[in-house]
Design an enzyme around this catalytic site. Structure first.
Site, PDB file in Angstrom:
ATOM      1  N   ASP A  39      14.350  56.318 -14.350  1.00  0.00           N
ATOM      2  CA  ASP A  39      13.586  55.193 -13.802  1.00  0.00           C
ATOM      3  C   ASP A  39      13.315  54.193 -14.932  1.00  0.00           C
ATOM      4  OD1 ASP A  39      11.620  55.235 -10.974  1.00  0.00           O
ATOM      5  OD2 ASP A  39      11.254  53.663 -12.458  1.00  0.00           O
ATOM      6  N   ASN A  92      18.876  56.292  -5.902  1.00  0.00           N
ATOM      7  CA  ASN A  92      17.774  56.001  -4.982  1.00  0.00           C
ATOM      8  C   ASN A  92      16.891  54.834  -5.410  1.00  0.00           C
ATOM      9  OD1 ASN A  92      15.466  56.908  -3.074  1.00  0.00           O
ATOM     10  ND2 ASN A  92      14.567  57.104  -5.126  1.00  0.00           N
ATOM     11  N   TYR A 158      17.575  42.185   0.999  1.00  0.00           N
ATOM     12  CA  TYR A 158      17.391  43.643   1.145  1.00  0.00           C
ATOM     13  C   TYR A 158      18.385  44.202   2.166  1.00  0.00           C
ATOM     14  CZ  TYR A 158      14.968  48.120   1.580  1.00  0.00           C
ATOM     15  OH  TYR A 158      14.655  49.459   1.573  1.00  0.00           O
ATOM     16  N   LYS A 162      21.480  46.804   1.487  1.00  0.00           N
ATOM     17  CA  LYS A 162      21.524  48.144   2.087  1.00  0.00           C
ATOM     18  C   LYS A 162      22.741  48.312   3.000  1.00  0.00           C
ATOM     19  CE  LYS A 162      17.828  49.756   0.030  1.00  0.00           C
ATOM     20  NZ  LYS A 162      17.940  50.814  -0.979  1.00  0.00           N
ATOM     21  N   THR A 193       5.302  55.497   0.879  1.00  0.00           N
ATOM     22  CA  THR A 193       5.340  55.600  -0.579  1.00  0.00           C
ATOM     23  C   THR A 193       4.176  54.763  -1.122  1.00  0.00           C
ATOM     24  OG1 THR A 193       6.901  53.779  -0.621  1.00  0.00           O
ATOM     25  CG2 THR A 193       7.827  55.967  -0.648  1.00  0.00           C
TER      26      THR A 193
HETATM   27  P1  NAD Z   1       8.981  53.204  -4.858  1.00  0.00           P
HETATM   28  O1  NAD Z   1       8.670  51.814  -5.255  1.00  0.00           O
HETATM   29  O2  NAD Z   1       7.890  54.203  -4.673  1.00  0.00           O
HETATM   30  O3  NAD Z   1      10.076  53.829  -5.857  1.00  0.00           O
HETATM   31  C1  NAD Z   1      11.158  53.070  -6.341  1.00  0.00           C
HETATM   32  C2  NAD Z   1      11.367  53.422  -7.805  1.00  0.00           C
HETATM   33  O4  NAD Z   1      12.523  52.694  -8.260  1.00  0.00           O
HETATM   34  C3  NAD Z   1      10.185  53.013  -8.694  1.00  0.00           C
HETATM   35  O5  NAD Z   1       9.751  54.115  -9.461  1.00  0.00           O
HETATM   36  C4  NAD Z   1      10.748  51.903  -9.571  1.00  0.00           C
HETATM   37  O6  NAD Z   1      10.211  51.889 -10.887  1.00  0.00           O
HETATM   38  C5  NAD Z   1      12.233  52.265  -9.586  1.00  0.00           C
HETATM   39  N1  NAD Z   1      13.043  51.109  -9.960  1.00  0.00           N
HETATM   40  C6  NAD Z   1      12.981  49.852  -9.465  1.00  0.00           C
HETATM   41  N2  NAD Z   1      13.856  49.053 -10.095  1.00  0.00           N
HETATM   42  C7  NAD Z   1      14.504  49.832 -11.008  1.00  0.00           C
HETATM   43  C8  NAD Z   1      15.509  49.576 -11.968  1.00  0.00           C
HETATM   44  N3  NAD Z   1      16.045  48.373 -12.131  1.00  0.00           N
HETATM   45  N4  NAD Z   1      15.934  50.625 -12.732  1.00  0.00           N
HETATM   46  C9  NAD Z   1      15.388  51.853 -12.610  1.00  0.00           C
HETATM   47  N5  NAD Z   1      14.422  52.143 -11.708  1.00  0.00           N
HETATM   48  C10 NAD Z   1      13.984  51.150 -10.922  1.00  0.00           C
HETATM   49  O7  NAD Z   1       9.799  53.057  -3.486  1.00  0.00           O
HETATM   50  P2  NAD Z   1      10.448  54.142  -2.501  1.00  0.00           P
HETATM   51  O8  NAD Z   1       9.952  53.777  -1.160  1.00  0.00           O
HETATM   52  O9  NAD Z   1      10.346  55.529  -3.001  1.00  0.00           O
HETATM   53  O10 NAD Z   1      11.961  53.628  -2.578  1.00  0.00           O
HETATM   54  C11 NAD Z   1      13.046  54.458  -2.920  1.00  0.00           C
HETATM   55  C12 NAD Z   1      14.265  53.967  -2.180  1.00  0.00           C
HETATM   56  O11 NAD Z   1      14.047  54.097  -0.761  1.00  0.00           O
HETATM   57  C13 NAD Z   1      14.591  52.475  -2.402  1.00  0.00           C
HETATM   58  O12 NAD Z   1      15.991  52.336  -2.545  1.00  0.00           O
HETATM   59  C14 NAD Z   1      14.101  51.806  -1.128  1.00  0.00           C
HETATM   60  O13 NAD Z   1      14.807  50.638  -0.837  1.00  0.00           O
HETATM   61  C15 NAD Z   1      14.401  52.905  -0.111  1.00  0.00           C
HETATM   62  N6  NAD Z   1      13.666  52.793   1.141  1.00  0.00           N
HETATM   63  C16 NAD Z   1      12.301  52.875   1.168  1.00  0.00           C
HETATM   64  C17 NAD Z   1      11.632  52.752   2.393  1.00  0.00           C
HETATM   65  C18 NAD Z   1      10.134  52.826   2.497  1.00  0.00           C
HETATM   66  O14 NAD Z   1       9.600  52.538   3.586  1.00  0.00           O
HETATM   67  N7  NAD Z   1       9.418  53.200   1.470  1.00  0.00           N
HETATM   68  C19 NAD Z   1      12.371  52.559   3.567  1.00  0.00           C
HETATM   69  C20 NAD Z   1      13.758  52.507   3.494  1.00  0.00           C
HETATM   70  C21 NAD Z   1      14.400  52.619   2.268  1.00  0.00           C
END
Ligand code: NAD
Length: 258
Positions: A39, A92, A158, A162, A193
């Site tokens: 991360d 992810n 976004y 995706k 989250t």
């Molecule tokens: P989150 O913000 O809790 O976690 C995302 C993590 O990615 C963070 O720790 C952040 O520091 C890290 N990150 C961001 N940019 C980065 C970079 N350039 N290099 C390294 N790390 C980086 O969010 P989450 O909800 O756990 O998201 C995880 C994945 O799930 C994402 O791809 C998001 O698009 C996807 N997603 C989330 C949801 C939701 O409702 N939470 C829904 C659909 C998809």
């Protein structure tokens, strides 16, 4: 599936400092894997590694920017040097980006979302695949979203990123199906989250509206999404290739209830 079916497996999880990635890192470690938790957020990574150590698991922090090819290549090289193998990559990490109509969307922000959500998955797989093959095979899981299937207004960057993750996943699956590397995507719906929970707390009316629009009438716990990632990466999914597993409480069923 057994409780320790990832014993002797080396697993890379990006976005592991928070949310779905943290839960997945914990779940892989609980099943015996050595987890490389990657991360940008070093503080969050240290917390994830500590949480895993407290539970008796094995994890190492790998600070990196998934949008930077040198970081990505360096991280995979480090795993190869230290662990000698890579069996699973969960790509992810991601960001949501701003919400604007297309005509108002700042081009630089569009590029940034594509770089962090889509180009990163290309870079990740490009550098992970040779080590996965050298390690005797394994699995890649890429996080997409229900926005890979839908057109959420205001979220052009976004949704485009995706949809792109879905396409890249299918190409990678096709190219590697005969090389013992399975590649699949995961499409979470609304997941509680920390980012989503904070937004919901700030705007409870919107959160209530969103929850009501989900057939399950609630968002997912990050652990429910992580469990699907672990399943896709496990031998239980040995004949699943090039698919996108939607885990969304029914959000994309379509139609309506009478
Ligand atoms: P989150 O913000 O809790 O976690 C995302 C993590 O990615 C963070 O720790 C952040 O520091 C890290 N990150 C961001 N940019 C980065 C970079 N350039 N290099 C390294 N790390 C980086 O969010 P989450 O909800 O756990 O998201 C995880 C994945 O799930 C994402 O791809 C998001 O698009 C996807 N997603 C989330 C949801 C939701 O409702 N939470 C829904 C659909 C998809």
């Amino acid at each position: 599936m057994t409780a320790n079916d990832f014993n002797h497996k080396v697993v890379l999880v990006t976005g592991a400092a928070s949310g779905i990635g943290r839960e997945a890192a914990r779940a892989f470690a609980a099943r015996g894997a050595l987890v490389y938790a990657a991360d940008l957020n070093e503080h969050g990574l240290a917390e994830t590694v500590d949480l895993i150590a407290e539970l008796g698991g094995k994890a190492r922090a790998l600070p990196l920017d998934v949008g930077n090819e040198q970081d990505v290549a360096g991280a995979v090289a480090q795993i190869g040097r230290e662990a000698g193998a890579l069996h699973v990559a969960f790509n992810n990490a991601g960001i949501t980006g701003q919400a604007h109509r297309i005509e108002d969307y700042p081009t630089a922000d569009f590029d940034r979302v594509i770089a962090i959500n889509l180009r990163s998955v290309f870079l990740g797989m490009k550098h992970q695949l040779p080590l996965l093959r050298q390690s005797g095979g394994g699995a890649i899981v890429n996080t997409a979203s229900v926005a890979a299937l839908t057109g959420p207004g205001g979220m052009s960057a976004y949704a485009a990123s995706k949809h792109g993750v879905h396409g890249l996943t299918r190409v990678a699956a096709m190219e590697n199906a005969a090389h013992q590397v399975r590649v699949n995507a995961l499409a979470p719906g609304w997941t509680e989250t920390p980012m989503v929970a904070a937004a919901s707390a700030q705007n409870p009316a919107f959160a209530a509206l969103a929850a009501n629009a989900i057939p399950a009438k609630r968002g997912a716990h990050p652990g429910e999404i992580a469990a699907a990632a672990v399943w896709l990466a496990s031998d239980a999914a040995s004949y699943v290739m090039g698919q996108m597993l939607v885990v969304d409480g029914g959000m994309t069923i379509g139609g309506f209830e009478i």
